[in-house]
Design an enzyme around this catalytic site. Structure first.
Site, PDB file in Angstrom:
ATOM      1  N   GLU A 285       8.670  -7.347   3.664  1.00 30.37           N
ATOM      2  CA  GLU A 285       7.924  -6.102   3.824  1.00 30.37           C
ATOM      3  C   GLU A 285       7.290  -6.014   2.533  1.00 30.37           C
ATOM      4  O   GLU A 285       5.950  -5.499   2.380  1.00 30.37           O
ATOM      5  CB  GLU A 285       8.637  -4.889   4.009  1.00 30.37           C
ATOM      6  CG  GLU A 285       9.290  -4.917   5.549  1.00 30.37           C
ATOM      7  CD  GLU A 285       7.914  -4.909   6.523  1.00 30.37           C
ATOM      8  OE1 GLU A 285       6.910  -4.361   6.051  1.00 30.37           O
ATOM      9  OE2 GLU A 285       8.374  -4.824   7.632  1.00 30.37           O
TER      10      GLU A 285
ATOM     11  N   TYR B 271       6.142   3.659   2.973  1.00 28.43           N
ATOM     12  CA  TYR B 271       5.981   2.615   4.062  1.00 28.43           C
ATOM     13  C   TYR B 271       7.063   1.688   4.124  1.00 28.43           C
ATOM     14  O   TYR B 271       7.772   1.570   5.190  1.00 28.43           O
ATOM     15  CB  TYR B 271       4.613   2.053   4.087  1.00 28.43           C
ATOM     16  CG  TYR B 271       4.742   0.656   4.893  1.00 28.43           C
ATOM     17  CD1 TYR B 271       4.634   0.645   6.490  1.00 28.43           C
ATOM     18  CD2 TYR B 271       5.092  -0.460   4.387  1.00 28.43           C
ATOM     19  CE1 TYR B 271       4.689  -0.365   7.014  1.00 28.43           C
ATOM     20  CE2 TYR B 271       5.459  -1.647   5.342  1.00 28.43           C
ATOM     21  CZ  TYR B 271       5.219  -1.349   6.682  1.00 28.43           C
ATOM     22  OH  TYR B 271       5.254  -2.672   7.468  1.00 28.43           O
TER      23      TYR B 271
ATOM     24  N   ASP C 151       1.379   2.295   7.676  1.00 30.35           N
ATOM     25  CA  ASP C 151       0.900   1.276   7.154  1.00 30.35           C
ATOM     26  C   ASP C 151      -0.861   1.579   7.618  1.00 30.35           C
ATOM     27  O   ASP C 151      -1.201   2.331   8.376  1.00 30.35           O
ATOM     28  CB  ASP C 151       1.294  -0.092   7.028  1.00 30.35           C
ATOM     29  CG  ASP C 151       0.921  -0.685   8.521  1.00 30.35           C
ATOM     30  OD1 ASP C 151       0.799   0.159   9.365  1.00 30.35           O
ATOM     31  OD2 ASP C 151       1.018  -1.850   8.488  1.00 30.35           O
TER      32      ASP C 151
END
Length: 362
Positions: free
Chosen positions: A51, A134, A152
């Site tokens: 991520e 996020y 996102d």
DNA sequence: CACCCGTGGTT
DNA sequence: TAACCAAGGGT
């Protein structure tokens, strides 16, 4: 564009066919999701690393970096114990280098404070460096299946269209609003699949340009499609034009195979990375400015050769026009910021300096 | 909120 | 070609 604005999550979702949307999305994701390296395990650490790498970075760009990074640093302990230079070298070329520093810092905290276990509490996890709204939602939902929104750019684009939200997605408030929407939509679903399905839909179907509405699993309930507004959404304010800087770079070699390099400040642009000595100066003054800088900073008093090589490098917010100068000096000056080329190659350089390296030193 | 922080692919 | 912008976060 006289669309009414909604103040609360209830307003936008009041008449939305929630159940149908979820079923369609989940069914589509199950059938069409991509096979990606970070989808092979539920290891929170591996999800986390992916991520961070994927922030503002394309999947195809991340793949090789991710594989290499996980081989070098397979566990939180391995990353925590690594030298910072190793981590930066592994990140070289990926951009946004503070991500790497923050990730290692955060992982060290996980090892030291949480016994090497990534916290399962969203607030605890979000307190770690480099973990924003996020990333918090993404890791908590994907690794631990918690019902957390992971909003996102993909999700904002999908929701802006499906729910016909016309607020500027560049605003913090808009993302907050969308998180509230997701909290309703995600309720009672498998959180990992729901969030990834939303993201995947944005990546594969609901794309910025030329979206594939023909084959979209939620076309029937898409308000933008119904109103023929898909191409106009999401609304995003234009950013200002980039500033230009003219730079002068010195590639100084010694006769015994060393080069003069310097480390950039720990804060700011390209923080902590290595480069050839460089100054910003007006075109007419750049050679003189660079020679003066070399003399004052490194006690190198040379007449530089203008290679007449210029390159341009575009950052997200500014543009460098780089002129390259060159000189060869006797080996007696080999000390301080001088380093053998084979050693210097182990350090992390920004891409523009990698180009200079290849063209000047080969 | 506005600005800073990289790089490379697409249109 | 130049603009857009991609699984954002820090300050």
């Amino acid at each position: 564009m006289m669309q009414r604005s909604y103040d609360t999550k209830e307003d936008v979702l009041a008449t939305f066919p929630n159940q149908y949307f979820r079923e369609q999305l989940l069914q589509w994701y199950e059938a069409h999701q991509r096979h990606l390296p970070w989808r092979e395990s539920k290891d929170p650490y591996r999800i986390w690393v992916s991520e961070i790498m994927l922030q503002q970075t394309r999947v195809d760009t991340v793949k090789p970096y991710y594989q290499q990074f996980m081989e070098k640093f397979p566990t939180p302990e391995a990353l925590a114990e690594a030298h910072e230079d190793q981590v930066m070298k592994a990140w070289e070329g990926l951009g946004y280098y503070s991500r790497a520093r923050n990730l290692q810092s955060a992982v060290r905290e996980v090892v030291n404070t949480y016994g090497g276990e990534v916290p399962q509490d969203p607030e605890e996890f979000a307190s770690l460096k480099g973990v924003g709204p996020y990333t918090k939602g993404a890791v908590m939902s994907i690794a631990y299946d918690l019902e957390e929104p992971a909003v996102d750019g993909n999700v904002m684009r999908v929701l802006a269209r499906v729910l016909l939200l016309t607020d500027d997605i560049g605003k913090q408030r808009t993302r907050k609003h969308m998180e509230n929407c997701v909290r309703i939509l995600i309720s009672g679903t498998p959180p990992s699949d729901f969030n990834q399905g939303l993201i995947e839909l944005g990546a594969l179907i609901c794309t910025p340009k030329n979206p594939s509405c023909d084959i979209c699993p939620v076309q029937e309930v898409c308000r933008a499609y119904d109103q023929q507004m898909v191409e106009q959404l999401p609304v995003k304010a234009k950013k200002q034009s980039q500033k230009q800087q003219t730079m002068a770079v010195a590639v100084i070699e010694s006769e015994d195979g060393a080069v003069l390099i310097e480390q950039r400040p720990k804060q700011g642009l390209l923080a902590g990375m290595w480069q050839f000595p460089m100054v910003e100066a007006p075109p007419a003054l750049r050679q003189q400015s660079l020679q003066q800088y070399l003399k004052e900073t490194y006690q190198v008093d040379v007449t530089l050769e203008d290679t007449e090589q210029s390159l341009e490098h575009v950052f997200s917010h500014l543009i460098w026009k780089v002129r390259v100068f060159h000189a060869i000096v006797p080996s007696s000056m080999n000390r301080g910021n001088w380093m053998q080329k084979t050693e210097a190659e182990k350090l992390a350089f920004p891409v523009v300096h990698q180009k200079i390296w290849r063209q000047q030193l080969r």
